[in-house]
Enzyme design. Structure first.
Site, mmCIF file in Angstrom:
data_model
loop_
_atom_site.group_PDB
_atom_site.id
_atom_site.type_symbol
_atom_site.label_atom_id
_atom_site.label_comp_id
_atom_site.label_asym_id
_atom_site.label_seq_id
_atom_site.Cartn_x
_atom_site.Cartn_y
_atom_site.Cartn_z
ATOM 1 C CG HIS A 145 -77.068 -130.320 -93.967
ATOM 2 N ND1 HIS A 145 -77.368 -131.725 -94.084
ATOM 3 C CD2 HIS A 145 -78.007 -129.654 -94.062
ATOM 4 C CE1 HIS A 145 -78.433 -131.862 -94.677
ATOM 5 N NE2 HIS A 145 -79.097 -130.424 -94.459
ATOM 6 C CE LYS B 234 -67.655 -104.072 -91.070
ATOM 7 N NZ LYS B 234 -67.193 -105.155 -91.987
ATOM 8 N NE ARG C 238 -53.383 -96.397 -99.694
ATOM 9 C CZ ARG C 238 -54.262 -96.692 -100.828
ATOM 10 N NH1 ARG C 238 -55.545 -96.100 -100.491
ATOM 11 N NH2 ARG C 238 -53.885 -97.399 -101.752
ATOM 12 C CG ASN D 227 -49.808 -98.969 -102.940
ATOM 13 O OD1 ASN D 227 -49.840 -99.769 -102.343
ATOM 14 N ND2 ASN D 227 -50.905 -98.389 -103.485
ATOM 15 N N GLY D 228 -47.681 -101.417 -104.064
ATOM 16 C CA GLY D 228 -48.004 -102.264 -105.246
ATOM 17 C C GLY D 228 -47.162 -103.719 -104.781
ATOM 18 C CD1 TRP E 280 -51.484 -104.659 -94.314
ATOM 19 C CD2 TRP E 280 -51.276 -105.454 -96.349
ATOM 20 N NE1 TRP E 280 -52.435 -105.873 -94.342
ATOM 21 C CE2 TRP E 280 -52.082 -106.388 -95.442
ATOM 22 C CE3 TRP E 280 -50.859 -105.676 -97.686
ATOM 23 C CZ2 TRP E 280 -52.610 -107.661 -96.069
ATOM 24 C CZ3 TRP E 280 -51.250 -106.993 -98.044
ATOM 25 C CH2 TRP E 280 -52.050 -107.953 -97.359
ATOM 26 C CB CYS F 272 -48.071 -99.463 -98.759
ATOM 27 S SG CYS F 272 -47.381 -101.084 -98.748
ATOM 28 C CD GLU G 96 -63.564 -106.159 -90.834
ATOM 29 O OE1 GLU G 96 -62.766 -106.326 -91.700
ATOM 30 O OE2 GLU G 96 -64.593 -105.785 -91.073
ATOM 31 C CD GLU H 132 -70.403 -106.544 -93.483
ATOM 32 O OE1 GLU H 132 -69.666 -105.354 -93.100
ATOM 33 O OE2 GLU H 132 -69.886 -107.103 -94.427
ATOM 34 C CE LYS I 149 -62.530 -98.128 -95.431
ATOM 35 N NZ LYS I 149 -63.298 -98.675 -94.532
#
Length: 610
Positions: free
Chosen positions: A506, A487, A27, A100-101, A74, A2, A490, A483, A605
């Site tokens: 396979h 992208k 965040r 935050n945490g 968040w 957050c 997300e 990557e 982020k």
């Protein structure tokens, strides 16, 4: 995860807090709120959703005062809702807290407080903190904070205002980032620097186990456990606020994609000698004997940084012949990694605050390894705690989906690989010069790609309704495809996966059917024939294939439905070019779907919780 903000001074606190929260929304943006001391009581306004929703409430009923705290969330404990929004208060609304945490023992504390008669209104772990302040308040905030944090297990950055102390704002940190801004007749707290730059460039970085007392006139830092006053130099921020603004681009992500040539040039500056064509990291205090003792290198990172590490593995192994492992940080600490004094551990984190990566750093040091950090943020926890640091020069990256932070990390691995190879004499001078010259030319070649991106936008429109998209590649191309897939998923929310092309038979071929979009990377000359065979396999099942290749590779025309070309370069450094069209594909696909490109759902982020 957050974002928190706090202010004390002579300005309109509501305005300062909401402006700061806008800078911190990357965040988390599940809910938002502020608490302002109005001279008599602590007034709280908060709501589910983004800042615009809260702003409508505040336009109708402003909160006035010269001290307050704010929070953008968040969600971890409890769904996004008005009740679960921060700030949280005690029953009497004498204390307000933003957090935050994660408080790991909150259920135990909550049960005790309920037995004492306290009423809980939310599902969050954070609400126990505000009630603890009420329960443990002794008439002095410093001793009360000491008592409160003794009860807390986990990670926290806290901003606290109290009716009992109308002229003081408090902050305390343990394992979550927090900075203090000191201005003229004002002071601020924040999770990140951009939120305070409008008011001051003079920053204190709060360390674990420390607290701060903020008044309009000064900032006092204390060791939390003992209350001992600390002396610390301020950090002067030397980058401009304009770097964190859109500057005419529709989204931060598009701006940051276009900033990559400049960011790469800044990351290279001062780190190579053009006359001798050698790489030099003045910040690395390694002797030849120290380098020679390493029998293994372990790269530890999360998400996009992990993908950068996969390319780092290819580069360093090829150039130095030292074995390299790449580990997901969230798994690293929960097993018994084979790391010792003969291991170089490289931790990679854009923010320098990634909780899992920070834990891996500490564990590696405990096991005797030397730890090198690659990070974008000077003064971050990882930068401070690592034995050595290489700072990338990406500048502020606001969009949740990383672009320029990734490419500067990858560039750093190329420079580091060449540097180590030159120190160990494991490649010829001609080869290392040729490779370095190719790296130096990358920024101008990225500009070429960005100037000719219209076809990429058209392709994005064509895949926006797909249910699944697959990326395939071999060697370095496979590392880049991971990557590219991340992208796309997300920010477009389309199911996407990346596979080593040789693994298709396979199991993965069972997922390919008529019309399935597949993005195939074909930049590695030595295995291009194998790759073309894999493309034929998916084409035979009806896939629609976009081939991404280097200019002049006309062989792919008869194998793919569409093609996208990157400028020619040394095959070892193609990842820095190949990723650019993949970033643009994800951006334009998200745009075509009407998504919020910079703030994808459920993501934030900086991941500062496990």
């Amino acid at each position: 995860m957050c974002g928190i903000i706090g202010y004390i001074g002579e300005k309109d606190t509501q305005q300062v807090l909401t402006t700061g929260l806008r800078k911190l929304e990357y965040r988390g943006y599940d809910s938002v709120g502020i608490a302002v001391f109005n001279g008599e009581s602590v007034q709280v306004e908060k709501s589910k959703g983004r800042l615009e929703e809260l702003q409508q409430q505040l336009d109708q009923a402003p909160v006035l005062g010269n001290m307050g705290i704010g929070h953008t969330r968040w969600a971890t404990h409890g769904r996004p809702s008005d009740e679960n929004s921060h700030p949280h208060t005690d029953d009497k609304q004498e204390f307000a807290v933003v957090h935050n945490g994660i408080i790991e023992n909150y259920l135990e504390i909550k049960r005790e407080l309920i037995e004492e008669g306290y009423t809980f209104r939310s599902e969050t772990d954070s609400e126990v903190i505000s009630h603890l302040f009420s329960h443990l308040y002794s008439g002095d905030m410093v001793t009360t904070i000491q008592k409160v944090v003794q009860r807390l297990e986990g990670a926290y950055a806290l901003g606290i205002v109290s009716k009992h102390e109308p002229n003081r704002l408090y902050a305390v940190r343990e394992a979550s980032p927090l900075i203090i801004g000191s201005g003229e007749y004002e002071a601020l707290i924040s999770s990140d620097i951009p939120a305070v730059l409008e008011h001051t460039r003079d920053i204190y970085i709060l360390e674990d186990g420390e607290m701060a007392i903020l008044t309009k006139e000064n900032v006092t830092l204390l060791q939390t456990e003992t209350g001992r006053e600390l002396s610390r130099d301020m950090f002067r921020v030397n980058w401009d606020m304009e770097q964190a603004e859109k500057n005419g681009y529709d989204h931060f992500m598009l701006k940051e994609i276009h900033e990559q040539p400049a960011a790469l040039l800044k990351t290279m500056t001062g780190r190579f000698n053009k006359e001798s064509m050698t790489v030099d990291f003045e910040e690395l205090q390694w002797s030849d004997e120290f380098i020679a003792q390493w029998n293994k290198i372990t790269i530890v990172a999360c998400g996009t940084a992990y993908h950068a590490g996969l390319i780092g593995k290819h580069v360093i192994e090829e150039l130095t012949r030292i074995p390299v492992d790449v580990e997901v940080a969230s798994e690293f600490r929960y097993r018994r990694p084979i790391v010792n004094e003969k291991t170089l551990v490289i931790v990679v984190s854009q923010s320098g605050e990634t909780a899992d990566t920070l834990a891996a750093l500490r564990q590696s040091q405990h096991l005797g390894a030397n730890v090198l950090a690659i990070t974008n943020v000077v003064g971050s926890s990882i930068a401070r705690e690592a034995d050595e640091v290489i700072l990338t020069m990406a500048g502020p990256e606001i969009a949740v989906a990383s672009t320029k932070a990734y490419t500067t990390q990858v560039l750093t691995f190329y420079l580091l690989g060449i540097y180590l190879a030159q120190r160990k004499h494991t490649v010829s001078e001609d080869y290392s010069r040729q490779l370095l010259q190719s790296v130096i030319e990358i920024p101008s070649k990225i500009e070429e790609i960005l100037e000719h991106s219209k076809g990429i936008r058209w392709y994005s429109e064509s895949i926006k309704d797909a249910t699944s998209v697959f990326f395939i590649g071999r060697g370095l191309d496979h590392a880049v495809s991971l990557e590219g897939s991340l992208k796309l998923k997300e920010i477009s929310y389309i199911h996407s996966e990346a596979y080593a092309a040789g693994e298709l038979k396979h199991g993965t071929l069972a997922l390919v059917e008529e019309g399935t979009p597949i993005i195939a990377l074909i930049t590695q000359d030595e295995i291009s024939e194998k790759m073309l065979g894999n493309i034929q396999e998916v084409k035979a099942r009806g896939a629609q294939v976009l081939g991404v290749a280097t200019e002049g590779n006309v062989n792919i025309w008869e194998y793919v439905d569409q093609s996208c070309y990157i400028p020619c370069t040394h095959s070892a450094v193609t990842p820095l070019l190949t990723v650019i069209p993949l970033q643009l594909i994800s951006y334009y696909t998200s745009l075509a779907l009407g998504n919020d490109v910079d703030k994808p759902r459920n993501l934030a982020k900086s991941v500062t919780v496990e």
